[in-house]
Design a protein around this motif. Structure first.
Motif, mmCIF file in Angstrom:
data_model
loop_
_atom_site.group_PDB
_atom_site.id
_atom_site.type_symbol
_atom_site.label_atom_id
_atom_site.label_comp_id
_atom_site.label_asym_id
_atom_site.label_seq_id
_atom_site.Cartn_x
_atom_site.Cartn_y
_atom_site.Cartn_z
ATOM 1 N N LEU A 8 0.828 -1.167 -0.009
ATOM 2 C CA LEU A 8 -0.160 0.055 0.156
ATOM 3 C C LEU A 8 0.716 1.271 -0.132
ATOM 4 C CD1 LEU A 8 -2.530 -1.070 2.688
ATOM 5 C CD2 LEU A 8 -2.876 -1.359 0.108
ATOM 6 N N ILE A 9 0.172 2.489 -0.236
ATOM 7 C CA ILE A 9 1.027 3.595 -0.099
ATOM 8 C C ILE A 9 0.441 4.610 0.844
ATOM 9 C CG2 ILE A 9 1.735 5.594 -1.738
ATOM 10 C CD1 ILE A 9 0.561 3.784 -4.200
ATOM 11 N N LYS A 10 1.201 5.088 1.676
ATOM 12 C CA LYS A 10 0.647 5.831 2.727
ATOM 13 C C LYS A 10 0.587 7.139 2.137
ATOM 14 C CE LYS A 10 4.224 4.401 6.181
ATOM 15 N NZ LYS A 10 5.563 4.577 6.896
ATOM 16 N N GLY A 11 -0.826 7.627 2.226
ATOM 17 C CA GLY A 11 -1.396 8.884 1.799
ATOM 18 C C GLY A 11 -1.733 8.897 0.329
ATOM 19 N N GLY A 12 -1.785 7.678 -0.258
ATOM 20 C CA GLY A 12 -2.128 7.460 -1.710
ATOM 21 C C GLY A 12 -1.448 7.776 -2.614
ATOM 22 N N HIS A 13 -0.292 8.394 -2.469
ATOM 23 C CA HIS A 13 0.744 8.505 -3.481
ATOM 24 C C HIS A 13 2.011 9.117 -2.889
ATOM 25 C CE1 HIS A 13 -0.953 12.669 -3.729
ATOM 26 N NE2 HIS A 13 0.251 13.011 -3.964
ATOM 27 N N GLY A 14 2.990 8.987 -3.410
ATOM 28 C CA GLY A 14 4.342 9.784 -2.867
ATOM 29 C C GLY A 14 5.800 8.965 -3.421
ATOM 30 N N PRO A 15 6.705 9.160 -2.432
ATOM 31 C CA PRO A 15 7.960 8.461 -3.042
ATOM 32 C C PRO A 15 8.121 6.925 -2.383
ATOM 33 C CG PRO A 15 8.228 9.932 -0.979
ATOM 34 C CD PRO A 15 6.964 10.293 -1.526
ATOM 35 N N ILE A 16 9.162 6.139 -3.148
ATOM 36 C CA ILE A 16 9.051 4.876 -2.761
ATOM 37 C C ILE A 16 9.029 4.869 -1.225
ATOM 38 C CG2 ILE A 16 11.594 4.860 -2.681
ATOM 39 C CD1 ILE A 16 11.195 2.084 -4.207
ATOM 40 N N GLU A 17 9.353 5.667 -0.335
ATOM 41 C CA GLU A 17 9.470 5.171 1.007
ATOM 42 C C GLU A 17 8.121 5.342 1.626
ATOM 43 O OE1 GLU A 17 13.376 6.886 -0.291
ATOM 44 O OE2 GLU A 17 11.344 7.573 -0.452
ATOM 45 N N ASN A 18 6.906 5.597 0.934
ATOM 46 C CA ASN A 18 5.660 5.828 1.290
ATOM 47 C C ASN A 18 5.139 4.308 1.127
ATOM 48 O OD1 ASN A 18 6.228 8.462 1.466
ATOM 49 N ND2 ASN A 18 4.085 9.013 0.631
ATOM 50 N N LEU A 19 5.847 3.479 0.357
ATOM 51 C CA LEU A 19 5.327 1.964 0.335
ATOM 52 C C LEU A 19 5.615 1.184 1.595
ATOM 53 C CD1 LEU A 19 6.858 0.988 -3.201
ATOM 54 C CD2 LEU A 19 4.208 1.759 -2.908
ATOM 55 N N TYR A 20 4.390 0.551 1.826
ATOM 56 C CA TYR A 20 4.554 -0.358 3.052
ATOM 57 C C TYR A 20 3.524 -1.514 2.705
ATOM 58 C CZ TYR A 20 -0.342 1.210 4.442
ATOM 59 O OH TYR A 20 -1.442 1.576 4.711
ATOM 60 N N ILE A 21 3.721 -2.680 3.429
ATOM 61 C CA ILE A 21 2.958 -4.022 3.469
ATOM 62 C C ILE A 21 2.011 -3.685 4.395
ATOM 63 C CG2 ILE A 21 2.956 -6.339 3.911
ATOM 64 C CD1 ILE A 21 5.891 -6.555 2.850
ATOM 65 N N GLY A 22 0.813 -3.520 4.069
ATOM 66 C CA GLY A 22 -0.470 -3.520 5.076
ATOM 67 C C GLY A 22 -1.475 -4.700 4.827
ATOM 68 N N GLU A 23 -2.607 -4.350 5.265
ATOM 69 C CA GLU A 23 -3.861 -5.201 5.026
ATOM 70 C C GLU A 23 -4.857 -4.687 4.221
ATOM 71 O OE1 GLU A 23 -5.534 -6.537 8.715
ATOM 72 O OE2 GLU A 23 -4.328 -8.358 8.621
ATOM 73 N N ASP A 47 3.259 1.642 -12.852
ATOM 74 C CA ASP A 47 3.089 1.584 -11.255
ATOM 75 C C ASP A 47 4.109 2.615 -10.694
ATOM 76 O OD1 ASP A 47 2.014 -0.799 -11.952
ATOM 77 O OD2 ASP A 47 3.647 -2.153 -11.497
ATOM 78 N N ILE A 48 5.174 2.921 -11.330
ATOM 79 C CA ILE A 48 5.958 4.100 -10.585
ATOM 80 C C ILE A 48 5.054 5.432 -10.870
ATOM 81 C CG2 ILE A 48 8.097 5.384 -10.903
ATOM 82 C CD1 ILE A 48 9.483 2.580 -11.818
ATOM 83 N N LEU A 49 4.727 5.599 -12.066
ATOM 84 C CA LEU A 49 4.185 6.873 -12.055
ATOM 85 C C LEU A 49 2.620 7.042 -11.336
ATOM 86 C CD1 LEU A 49 4.237 7.062 -16.175
ATOM 87 C CD2 LEU A 49 5.499 8.392 -14.531
ATOM 88 N N GLN A 50 1.968 5.959 -11.111
ATOM 89 C CA GLN A 50 0.776 5.983 -10.350
ATOM 90 C C GLN A 50 1.069 6.170 -8.956
ATOM 91 O OE1 GLN A 50 -1.975 2.691 -10.790
ATOM 92 N NE2 GLN A 50 -2.615 2.711 -8.519
ATOM 93 N N ARG A 51 2.172 5.417 -8.401
ATOM 94 C CA ARG A 51 2.703 5.950 -7.105
ATOM 95 C C ARG A 51 3.203 7.404 -6.964
ATOM 96 N NH1 ARG A 51 7.543 6.588 -5.668
ATOM 97 N NH2 ARG A 51 8.884 5.131 -7.136
ATOM 98 N N GLN A 52 3.508 7.942 -8.001
ATOM 99 C CA GLN A 52 3.921 9.205 -7.973
ATOM 100 C C GLN A 52 2.721 10.088 -7.978
ATOM 101 O OE1 GLN A 52 6.844 9.252 -11.233
ATOM 102 N NE2 GLN A 52 8.792 8.930 -9.435
#
Length: 281
Positions: A8-23, A47-52
């Protein structure tokens, strides 16, 4: 509904550091859908563009990243006839592959991929000369191998390092020729390889920086499929003359935004193609 792990992505989008494993909620297959337990998923540039925050999510698609996956069928929705529990598959999705499970329309799965760009649009045939940029990428490797299996006379791949180029020459059904695009002129090299004719097909991911040399590389009646524009999408001072007198066909291509019906038909054509009936390694 039970839960599953997902990236998942903290805040819905952002840098790679915002990725985390959640439920997240484990999906339940609806009519015509198949639930797949994911073994591996692909990292796609979208995927990268969507994360950003720079890639729109198609209507109805999962907000979880991931459009390419492989795994094992674990549950069937109502009316599914093509698959059985336990089948090993890979497939396409509008999103949701960065997770333990994914729902997929049954027509978007294949047993145990570049096909659209090269076969549907490029119309590759025996004896063609093919130029593949980003040769060491996942789609680039598949394109090279499909071109070889289709009987291409030459397949020239570009990449940025000697290690990548040597590897592309060594793999089964790998490139016949390679060019380091940073230190060599790939247009001049393919002219040498094809005895001055040029290539029949260019598969390009790069865009702006490769445009002029791509046009120069193409033979009369050549076809170019553009899959991405990583160097930029604007080409200043374009000379339309070569496109006219060479009778070139230039096709842009995306897949994620296509309808389920289109993607199902594309996969069906891939599976039925006699040229590609053997497994691409």
């Amino acid at each position: 509904m039970t839960k599953m792990r997902a990236v998942l992505i903290k805040g819905g989008h952002g840098p790679i550091e915002n990725l985390y494993i959640g439920e997240a909620d484990k999906p339940v297959p609806e009519k015509g859908q198949v639930l797949v337990k994911i073994v591996a998923f692909g990292l796609n540039r979208m995927d990268i563009l969507q994360r950003q925050g720079g890639y729109p999510i198609p209507p109805g698609a999962s907000s979880i990243l991931g459009v390419e996956f492989s795994g094992c069928v674990t549950e069937l929705g109502e009316g599914v006839t093509r698959w059985a529990v336990g089948d090993e598959v890979f497939g396409l999705a509008g999103g949701g592959a960065y997770a333990e499970f994914i729902n997929c329309e049954e027509g978007l799965l294949m047993k145990k991929p570049a096909y659209q760009a090269l076969v549907k649009y490029g119309e590759v045939k025996k004896g063609d000369h093919v130029l593949v940029h980003a040769g060491a990428s996942g789609v680039g490797i598949a394109t090279i191998q499909i071109a070889r299996l289709s009987g291409a006379a030459t397949v020239t791949a570009t990449a940025s390092t000697k290690e990548k180029l040597d590897w592309l020459l060594s793999i089964p059904n790998g490139a016949t020729h390679t060019v380091n695009y940073r230190t060599e002129d790939f247009a001049a090299e393919v002219k040498k390889t094809t005895n001055g004719k040029g290539v029949d097909i260019v598969i390009d991911f790069v865009g702006q920086s490769h445009w002029s040399r791509n046009i120069e590389s193409l033979a009369i009646d050549g076809r170019m499929t553009i899959l991405a524009t990583v160097s930029g999408s604007e080409v200043p001072s374009v000379n339309l003359g070569p496109i006219l007198y060479k009778r070139l066909r230039i096709q842009g291509s995306t897949l994620r935004s296509r309808s389920v019906e289109y993607q199902t038909e594309l996969i069906a054509r891939h599976c039925l193609s006699p040229m590609l009936s053997s497994e691409v390694h």
